[in-house]
Design a protein around this motif. Structure first.
Motif, PDB file in Angstrom:
ATOM      1  N   THR A  23       0.892  -1.122   0.008  1.00  0.00           N
ATOM      2  CA  THR A  23      -0.121   0.065   0.064  1.00  0.00           C
ATOM      3  C   THR A  23       0.787   1.268   0.011  1.00  0.00           C
ATOM      4  N   TYR A  24       1.773   1.212   0.809  1.00  0.00           N
ATOM      5  CA  TYR A  24       2.700   2.342   0.914  1.00  0.00           C
ATOM      6  C   TYR A  24       3.403   2.752  -0.327  1.00  0.00           C
ATOM      7  N   THR A  25       3.966   1.792  -0.967  1.00  0.00           N
ATOM      8  CA  THR A  25       4.748   1.909  -2.146  1.00  0.00           C
ATOM      9  C   THR A  25       3.642   2.431  -3.386  1.00  0.00           C
ATOM     10  N   VAL A  26       2.429   2.025  -3.206  1.00  0.00           N
ATOM     11  CA  VAL A  26       1.433   2.505  -4.142  1.00  0.00           C
ATOM     12  C   VAL A  26       1.019   3.839  -4.007  1.00  0.00           C
ATOM     13  N   ALA A  27       1.125   4.259  -2.554  1.00  0.00           N
ATOM     14  CA  ALA A  27       0.615   5.599  -2.169  1.00  0.00           C
ATOM     15  C   ALA A  27       2.043   6.413  -2.719  1.00  0.00           C
ATOM     16  N   ARG A  28       3.118   6.272  -2.584  1.00  0.00           N
ATOM     17  CA  ARG A  28       4.363   6.934  -3.029  1.00  0.00           C
ATOM     18  C   ARG A  28       4.380   7.242  -4.465  1.00  0.00           C
ATOM     19  N   GLU A  29       3.829   6.126  -5.137  1.00  0.00           N
ATOM     20  CA  GLU A  29       3.873   6.170  -6.360  1.00  0.00           C
ATOM     21  C   GLU A  29       2.782   7.078  -7.038  1.00  0.00           C
ATOM     22  N   HIS A  30       1.618   7.141  -6.662  1.00  0.00           N
ATOM     23  CA  HIS A  30       0.574   7.795  -7.212  1.00  0.00           C
ATOM     24  C   HIS A  30      -0.114   9.129  -6.406  1.00  0.00           C
ATOM     25  N   ALA A  31       0.203   9.105  -5.079  1.00  0.00           N
ATOM     26  CA  ALA A  31      -0.307  10.240  -4.391  1.00  0.00           C
ATOM     27  C   ALA A  31       0.364  11.439  -4.532  1.00  0.00           C
ATOM     28  N   THR A  32      -0.193  12.618  -4.072  1.00  0.00           N
ATOM     29  CA  THR A  32       0.620  13.760  -4.216  1.00  0.00           C
ATOM     30  C   THR A  32       1.612  13.673  -2.663  1.00  0.00           C
ATOM     31  N   PHE A  33       0.876  13.329  -1.618  1.00  0.00           N
ATOM     32  CA  PHE A  33       1.442  13.202  -0.405  1.00  0.00           C
ATOM     33  C   PHE A  33       1.197  11.772   0.138  1.00  0.00           C
ATOM     34  N   ALA A  34       2.138  11.099   0.620  1.00  0.00           N
ATOM     35  CA  ALA A  34       2.203   9.729   1.117  1.00  0.00           C
ATOM     36  C   ALA A  34       2.328   9.844   2.590  1.00  0.00           C
ATOM     37  N   VAL A  35       1.770   9.541   3.420  1.00  0.00           N
ATOM     38  CA  VAL A  35       2.002   9.413   4.852  1.00  0.00           C
ATOM     39  C   VAL A  35       1.706   8.135   5.523  1.00  0.00           C
ATOM     40  N   ARG A  36       2.567   7.934   6.524  1.00  0.00           N
ATOM     41  CA  ARG A  36       2.629   6.131   6.576  1.00  0.00           C
ATOM     42  C   ARG A  36       2.712   6.147   8.317  1.00  0.00           C
ATOM     43  N   HIS A  37       1.565   5.249   8.842  1.00  0.00           N
ATOM     44  CA  HIS A  37       1.759   5.000  10.223  1.00  0.00           C
ATOM     45  C   HIS A  37       2.727   3.803  10.260  1.00  0.00           C
ATOM     46  N   LEU A  38       3.516   3.725  11.305  1.00  0.00           N
ATOM     47  CA  LEU A  38       4.532   2.799  11.358  1.00  0.00           C
ATOM     48  C   LEU A  38       3.844   1.351  11.743  1.00  0.00           C
ATOM     49  N   ILE A  39       2.928   1.622  12.421  1.00  0.00           N
ATOM     50  CA  ILE A  39       1.937   0.275  12.958  1.00  0.00           C
ATOM     51  C   ILE A  39       0.310   0.754  12.846  1.00  0.00           C
ATOM     52  N   ASN A  40      -0.211  -0.296  12.517  1.00  0.00           N
ATOM     53  CA  ASN A  40      -1.715  -0.074  12.380  1.00  0.00           C
ATOM     54  C   ASN A  40      -2.368   0.392  13.459  1.00  0.00           C
ATOM     55  N   ARG A  41      -3.239   1.732  13.324  1.00  0.00           N
ATOM     56  CA  ARG A  41      -4.129   2.270  14.361  1.00  0.00           C
ATOM     57  C   ARG A  41      -5.249   2.412  14.324  1.00  0.00           C
ATOM     58  N   GLY A  42      -5.567   1.947  12.751  1.00  0.00           N
ATOM     59  CA  GLY A  42      -7.350   2.070  12.658  1.00  0.00           C
ATOM     60  C   GLY A  42      -7.669   3.106  11.721  1.00  0.00           C
ATOM     61  N   GLN A  43      -8.751   3.089  10.976  1.00  0.00           N
ATOM     62  CA  GLN A  43      -9.267   4.142  10.052  1.00  0.00           C
ATOM     63  C   GLN A  43      -9.392   5.483  10.698  1.00  0.00           C
ATOM     64  N   GLY A  44      -9.821   5.666  11.705  1.00  0.00           N
ATOM     65  CA  GLY A  44     -10.193   6.960  12.506  1.00  0.00           C
ATOM     66  C   GLY A  44      -8.896   7.569  12.729  1.00  0.00           C
ATOM     67  N   ALA A  45      -7.910   6.818  13.289  1.00  0.00           N
ATOM     68  CA  ALA A  45      -6.516   7.228  13.474  1.00  0.00           C
ATOM     69  C   ALA A  45      -5.887   7.831  12.285  1.00  0.00           C
ATOM     70  N   ALA A  46      -6.064   7.083  11.109  1.00  0.00           N
ATOM     71  CA  ALA A  46      -5.457   7.614   9.976  1.00  0.00           C
ATOM     72  C   ALA A  46      -6.129   8.782   9.176  1.00  0.00           C
ATOM     73  N   LEU A  47      -7.372   8.744   9.414  1.00  0.00           N
ATOM     74  CA  LEU A  47      -8.195  10.082   8.999  1.00  0.00           C
ATOM     75  C   LEU A  47      -7.612  11.084   9.590  1.00  0.00           C
ATOM     76  N   GLN A  48      -7.640  11.075  10.959  1.00  0.00           N
ATOM     77  CA  GLN A  48      -7.175  12.198  11.794  1.00  0.00           C
ATOM     78  C   GLN A  48      -5.882  12.643  11.443  1.00  0.00           C
ATOM     79  N   THR A  49      -4.820  11.706  11.214  1.00  0.00           N
ATOM     80  CA  THR A  49      -3.302  11.916  10.739  1.00  0.00           C
ATOM     81  C   THR A  49      -3.574  12.596   9.488  1.00  0.00           C
ATOM     82  N   GLY A  50      -4.387  12.166   8.320  1.00  0.00           N
ATOM     83  CA  GLY A  50      -4.408  12.763   7.106  1.00  0.00           C
ATOM     84  C   GLY A  50      -5.021  14.335   7.135  1.00  0.00           C
ATOM     85  N   ILE A  51      -5.981  14.450   8.130  1.00  0.00           N
ATOM     86  CA  ILE A  51      -6.521  15.821   8.339  1.00  0.00           C
ATOM     87  C   ILE A  51      -5.606  16.838   8.872  1.00  0.00           C
TER      88      ILE A  51
END
Lengths: 246, 120
Positions: A64-92
Motif C-alpha cells: 500500500t505505501y509503495t502504491v501511495a508513494r507512486e501515485h499520491a501527491t503526499f504519502a503519509v505512513r503509520h509505522l503500525i496499524n492504528r485504525g481508520q479513525g486514526a489514519a483519517l485524523q493523521t491525514g486531516i
C-alpha cells in the motif's frame, strides 16, 4: 444557517467540476490499510480532478505505501496499524499543515466516485455550510446487499436515538469540511467508531451541514473489505465505551 | 488450631504484603495502589487466620456465609481490577496513536516527484 438540508433530486446527472483555483485548495484524504490492489486506481481517478491527494497508509503489510508513494501527491505512513479513525485524523492534520482550504475524506476501496467531490465542496465554497456529508440513500448505491442495507439503516436509527442527529447515511466515508470545520476535528476513536464521533462533532459544534447525494458502488472486493454485522456491533461497543471512559 | 492450609495462606499473604510494601517504597506502584493491595493481602491473611470472623461479618451484612462474603468481595475486586486495566490500556493506545501520528507526519514525503504527470 444551522441545521440540515437534504438535496433530494431524483436524477443524478454528472456534477460540473469546480474552478481550478478552488480545486487546488481541496485536499483529498484517503486512509488505506492493505489496499494495494485498489489504491492506485482510486488515487489516479481522484488526482485526475484534484491535484492534492493525501494517502495515509495505516501500517499496511502489503505494498500500500509503495502504491501511495507512486501515485499520491503526499504519502503519509503509520509505522503500525492504528485504525481508520486514526489514519483519517493523521491525514486531516497533515492536510491542514499543507494549507488545505477544503478537506475531503475518501475511501480507498473504490466504492466512492471522484466526480461526487465537487458536489460536496460546492456548497461549502458558496458559504452555504461548513460540512458536507455524502449519502448513498439520497444518491445511488449499486449492488448493495440487503443485510448491509439493513445494518446501515439500523446505524441511522442508532444515530438518531443516541447522537440525536437526523441523517440518511451515518457511515459514509465521503465527506467534505471547510478548513474552519476541519481544524476542530479531534478523532479519538481510532477504529471504525470514528464515524459516529464525527457525527457527534457535527452536532456539538453547530456547524451548518448538508447531506449530498453520492454514488457508492459495491464490488466483491469492497464487500470483503467492509464491515460485517459483528463488526458493526463492535463499533457500537467502542463508541459507547468512548462516551463513558476518559 | 492452625491447619496446613492456613499456614500456607498466611505465608503467601505475608509475602504479598511485603512485596506490595517494597513495590511502593521503590516506586514500582503508586502509594495509593500500594496501600490498596497491602490492604487486600492483609484482609486475605485475616480471613485465613480467623475464618470464623468472615462468618460474623457476613451475617452482620445479611449475606449468610463467610465463604459467600469472600466470593462476592473477590468478584468485586476483580471487576475493579479489570476496569482499571482497561482504562490504562485505552490511555496507552491513545498515547501510541499520538506518537505514531507525530512520526508519520514528520516522516511524510512528497511523492509528487515520483508520480506521473497529472492528466490535463
Amino acid at each position: 444557517m444551522n441545521g440540515h438540508t437534504a438535496d433530494t433530486s431524483p436524477q443524478m446527472p454528472a456534477a460540473p467540476q469546480l474552478p481550478n483555483d478552488v480545486r487546488e485548495g481541496v485536499f483529498v484524504v484517503i486512509p488505506a490499510y492493505n489496499e494495494a490492489q485498489s489504491l492506485g486506481s482510486v488515487i489516479r481517478d481522484v488526482r485526475s480532478l484534484y491535484p492534492n491527494v493525501v494517502a495515509v497508509d495505516d501500517g499496511s503489510v502489503d505494498d500500500t505505501y509503495t502504491v501511495a508513494r507512486e501515485h499520491a501527491t503526499f504519502a503519509v505512513r503509520h509505522l503500525i496499524n492504528r485504525g481508520q479513525g486514526a489514519a483519517l485524523q493523521t491525514g486531516i492534520e497533515f492536510a491542514l499543515r499543507q494549507g488545505a482550504s477544503y478537506i475531503v475524506t475518501f475511501d480507498a476501496d473504490g466504492q466512492h466516485d471522484a466526480n461526487d467531490i465537487a458536489a460536496l465542496v460546492r456548497p461549502i465554497h458558496a458559504g452555504e455550510c461548513e460540512i458536507s456529508l455524502g449519502s448513498r440513500f439520497l444518491g445511488e448505491a449499486t449492488h448493495m446487499p440487503l443485510l448491509r442495507r439493513l445494518t446501515l439503516q439500523l446505524a441511522v436509527l442508532f444515530t438518531r436515538v443516541v447522537s440525536r442527529v437526523k441523517l440518511t447515511d451515518t457511515h459514509n466515508g465521503l465527506r467534505a469540511f471547510s478548513r474552519k470545520a476541519a481544524s476542530g476535528i479531534n478523532i479519538t476513536l481510532d477504529r471504525m467508531a470514528h464515524a459516529s464521533e464525527l457525527i457527534d462533532y457535527v452536532r456539538d459544534t453547530g456547524y451548518p451541514y448538508r447531506e449530498i447525494p453520492v454514488h457508492v458502488r459495491y464490488t466483491d472486493y469492497s464487500l470483503a473489505k467492509g464491515q460485517s454485522t459483528r463488526g458493526a456491533l463492535r463499533i457500537v461497543f467502542h463508541y459507547l465505551m468512548g462516551k463513558v471512559m476518559p | 488450631m492452625i491447619g496446613l492450609f492456613q499456614v500456607a495462606m498466611l505465608t503467601l499473604a505475608g509475602c504479598l504484603c511485603i512485596g506490595s510494601a517494597v513495590a511502593t517504597v521503590k516506586g514500582w506502584v503508586t502509594r495509593r495502589e500500594g496501600i490498596v493491595w497491602t490492604t487486600v493481602w492483609l484482609a486475605a491473611a485475616i480471613a485465613a487466620a480467623w475464618p470464623d470472623m468472615t462468618t460474623v461479618i457476613a451475617r452482620a451484612l445479611g449475606i449468610g456465609r463467610g465463604k459467600d462474603l469472600i466470593l462476592y468481595c473477590s468478584v468485586i475486586v476483580m471487576l475493579i481490577g479489570f476496569f482499571m486495566v482497561y482504562a490504562r490500556l485505552r490511555a496507552l493506545r491513545r498515547d501510541l496513536t499520538l506518537l505514531v501520528r507525530r512520526l508519520a507526519i514528520l516522516d511524510s514525503s512528497s511523492a509528487a516527484e515520483h508520480a506521473p504527470e497529472q492528466p490535463q
